[in-house]
Design an enzyme around this catalytic site. Structure first.
Site, PDB file in Angstrom:
ATOM      1  N   ASP A  16      35.026  42.931  19.274  1.00 24.43           N
ATOM      2  CA  ASP A  16      33.928  42.133  19.825  1.00 24.43           C
ATOM      3  C   ASP A  16      32.698  42.977  20.123  1.00 24.43           C
ATOM      4  O   ASP A  16      31.591  42.657  19.688  1.00 24.43           O
ATOM      5  CB  ASP A  16      34.357  41.427  21.128  1.00 24.43           C
ATOM      6  CG  ASP A  16      35.390  40.336  20.882  1.00 24.43           C
ATOM      7  OD1 ASP A  16      36.240  40.527  19.981  1.00 24.43           O
ATOM      8  OD2 ASP A  16      35.353  39.317  21.575  1.00 24.43           O
ATOM      9  N   ARG A  96      35.127  44.314  37.152  1.00 25.80           N
ATOM     10  CA  ARG A  96      33.794  43.960  36.649  1.00 25.80           C
ATOM     11  C   ARG A  96      32.645  44.499  37.490  1.00 25.80           C
ATOM     12  O   ARG A  96      31.679  45.018  36.950  1.00 25.80           O
ATOM     13  CB  ARG A  96      33.682  42.437  36.476  1.00 25.80           C
ATOM     14  CG  ARG A  96      34.679  41.870  35.481  1.00 25.80           C
ATOM     15  CD  ARG A  96      34.499  42.455  34.070  1.00 25.80           C
ATOM     16  NE  ARG A  96      35.572  42.069  33.175  1.00 25.80           N
ATOM     17  CZ  ARG A  96      36.609  42.848  32.846  1.00 25.80           C
ATOM     18  NH1 ARG A  96      36.704  44.068  33.340  1.00 25.80           N
ATOM     19  NH2 ARG A  96      37.534  42.434  32.022  1.00 25.80           N
ATOM     20  N   ASP A 125      34.433  36.472  33.455  1.00 26.05           N
ATOM     21  CA  ASP A 125      33.880  37.824  33.427  1.00 26.05           C
ATOM     22  C   ASP A 125      32.360  37.853  33.261  1.00 26.05           C
ATOM     23  O   ASP A 125      31.681  38.677  33.858  1.00 26.05           O
ATOM     24  CB  ASP A 125      34.575  38.649  32.338  1.00 26.05           C
ATOM     25  CG  ASP A 125      35.997  39.018  32.744  1.00 26.05           C
ATOM     26  OD1 ASP A 125      36.243  39.118  33.964  1.00 26.05           O
ATOM     27  OD2 ASP A 125      36.857  39.200  31.861  1.00 26.05           O
ATOM     28  N   SER A 179      43.712  38.228  23.461  1.00 26.96           N
ATOM     29  CA  SER A 179      42.600  38.737  24.262  1.00 26.96           C
ATOM     30  C   SER A 179      43.230  39.502  25.429  1.00 26.96           C
ATOM     31  O   SER A 179      43.890  38.920  26.282  1.00 26.96           O
ATOM     32  CB  SER A 179      41.751  37.576  24.776  1.00 26.96           C
ATOM     33  OG  SER A 179      40.880  38.061  25.769  1.00 26.96           O
TER      34      SER A 179
HETATM   35  N1  ARG Z   1      41.690  35.226  33.768  1.00 21.55           N
HETATM   36  C1  ARG Z   1      41.566  36.543  34.296  1.00 21.55           C
HETATM   37  C2  ARG Z   1      40.425  36.611  35.275  1.00 21.55           C
HETATM   38  O1  ARG Z   1      39.571  35.783  35.223  1.00 21.55           O
HETATM   39  C3  ARG Z   1      41.485  37.619  33.234  1.00 21.55           C
HETATM   40  C4  ARG Z   1      40.242  37.612  32.377  1.00 21.55           C
HETATM   41  C5  ARG Z   1      40.146  38.716  31.353  1.00 21.55           C
HETATM   42  N2  ARG Z   1      41.342  38.837  30.573  1.00 21.55           N
HETATM   43  C6  ARG Z   1      41.464  38.704  29.256  1.00 21.55           C
HETATM   44  N3  ARG Z   1      42.651  38.788  28.749  1.00 21.55           N
HETATM   45  N4  ARG Z   1      40.442  38.484  28.484  1.00 21.55           N
HETATM   46  O2  ARG Z   1      40.338  37.503  36.093  1.00 21.55           O
END
Ligand code: ARG
Length: 403
Positions: A16, A96, A125, A179
């Site tokens: 990505d 993050r 995110d 992912s």
């Molecule tokens: N759902 C989780 C959160 O919002 C993880 C998000 C990122 N994870 C991922 N596999 N893309 O904190």
């Protein structure tokens, strides 16, 4: 619109963000600086450098943030025993704001007025990155390619990659990968078959924990030392925050601890299903509650538990750098002044159970609680009056109801 001269991209080197790098260079025709954070994702980061170089990036930043991540983000959050929706240890959420902080720092250093990230337009995110950047430097523009370009699916992304001769990764079985977001606190896996919450997750999805069924048949007992609410040692050996969490991840992973199959409510509005593995964090949560159980006053402990869901939700929703999170943090940190001592935890087939706790600052009084004769001044008659007064309104209420 003022022309953008330079962009700092949060870059993992994965598919990505490699595509995003190309797209930014083509769309904005400006210099892109890449920033890759080592958060203990357990991946080689040098390939990211090589890929960025191949794409013509001149300024490549790869920074080891493991200690800062654990000491300034994970541990403060653990002091609160934070869980989102009762179960999720917030492993992605807490990373993050740290990444955003460094994006902003690098942007200032190199004189860039924009930062970019690879979070999609459907997830949490993007919100977390952008709220953090807003709070740290409102002058910085944020570019979120996933919301701007006309690539709308992973399929189209793969087509774009092929057209631009970008290598497309596949998992061990040659399929497009899930992912995945990994760091020292957790591995989160989403997408593909997991999108159906009725579908039972196959074992190959798990990355850092064994199936509890296959975990050792003999339990392992460890001792964790705490000082002012933070873990500082394992089995008597002092460790830095990142080393300690790494050690517990190894132990927990081997014993199948910290697996979670969860349907959660995203801030953006939809439900999503994910698999989390948080071995060290799960052990620390149990151990921290163990040491708090003897060192915290009842009302202090209950107040913490009342604000915890609110605090966890703030972190989940991306409000780490917000005044209300900092206010709650001050309260939580203050509560930890006497949270020091040692906790023994038994690791066995997926469970981390506290089996012993000691503290020089303990509030626990065996003399007070004992079923045997005790020397401490406790007058049993006081309990009689205590119950009689607490029962007063209940007796009035019951009498009225039976009229
Ligand atoms: N759902 C989780 C959160 O919002 C993880 C998000 C990122 N994870 C991922 N596999 N893309 O904190």
């Amino acid at each position: 619109m003022t022309k953008i001269e330079k962009i700092v991209l949060s870059y993992s080197g994965g598919l990505d963000t490699s595509i995003i790098l190309k797209w930014l260079q083509e769309t904005y025709g400006c210099e892109v600086v890449t920033f890759t954070a080592d958060l203990g994702q357990g991946e080689e980061l040098e390939p990211a450098r090589a890929k960025a170089e191949m794409s013509g990036v001149k300024d490549i930043r790869i920074v080891d943030l493991r200690e800062e991540f654990v000491s300034d983000f994970v541990f403060p959050m653990l002091r609160a025993n934070a869980l989102y929706e009762g179960q999720y240890l917030l492993g992605s959420s807490i990373a993050r704001p740290l990444i955003a902080k460094h994006l902003v720092g690098i942007a200032r250093e190199v004189g860039a007025h924009a930062v970019a990230h690879g979070a999609t337009g459907k997830g949490n995110d993007q919100v977390r990155f952008e709220l953090a950047v807003n709070a740290l430097d409102p002058s910085i523009k944020i570019i979120a390619p996933w919301r701007q370009w006309n690539i709308r699916s992973r399929m189209q992304l793969l087509e774009y990659a092929e057209k631009h001769h970008l290598p497309v990764p596949s998992d061990k079985r040659g399929e497009a990968p899930f992912s995945i977001d990994a760091n020292l606190l957790h591995t989160s896996t989403e997408g593909k078959i997991l999108e159906n919450p009725a579908e039972v997750v196959p074992d190959h999805v798990y990355q850092r924990t064994v199936d509890p069924v296959d975990a050792p048949d003999t339990p392992e007992i460890i001792t964790i030392g705490f000082e002012r609410g933070d873990p500082v040692s394992v089995n008597g050996k002092s460790m830095t925050p990142a080393a300690l969490l790494t050690e517990l991840n190894g132990l927990g992973g081997r014993h199948g601890i910290g697996r979670l199959d969860l349907v959660e409510n995203r801030f953006i509005g939809m439900k999503s299903r994910g698999i989390y593995e948080t071995p060290g964090g799960t052990i620390l949560l149990a151990a921290h509650r163990g040491i708090e159980s003897i060192t915290l006053d009842r009302a202090a402990a209950h107040l913490k538990d009342e604000i915890m869901p609110r605090y966890a939700e703030l972190i989940y929703n991306g409000f780490w750098f917000a005044p209300e999170r900092e206010m709650l943090q001050a309260l939580i940190d203050q509560s930890q002044t006497f949270v020091s001592g040692e906790v023994m935890v038994r690791l066995y087939k997926g469970s981390a159970s506290v089996i012993s706790r000691t503290s020089p600052l303990s509030l626990y009084s065996a003399d007070l609680v004992t079923f045997e004769e005790s020397a401490i001044a406790y007058d049993h008659h006081d309990a009689e009056g205590f119950i009689r007064l607490n029962g007063l309104r209940l007796r009035s209420w019951a009498a009225r109801n039976s009229r």
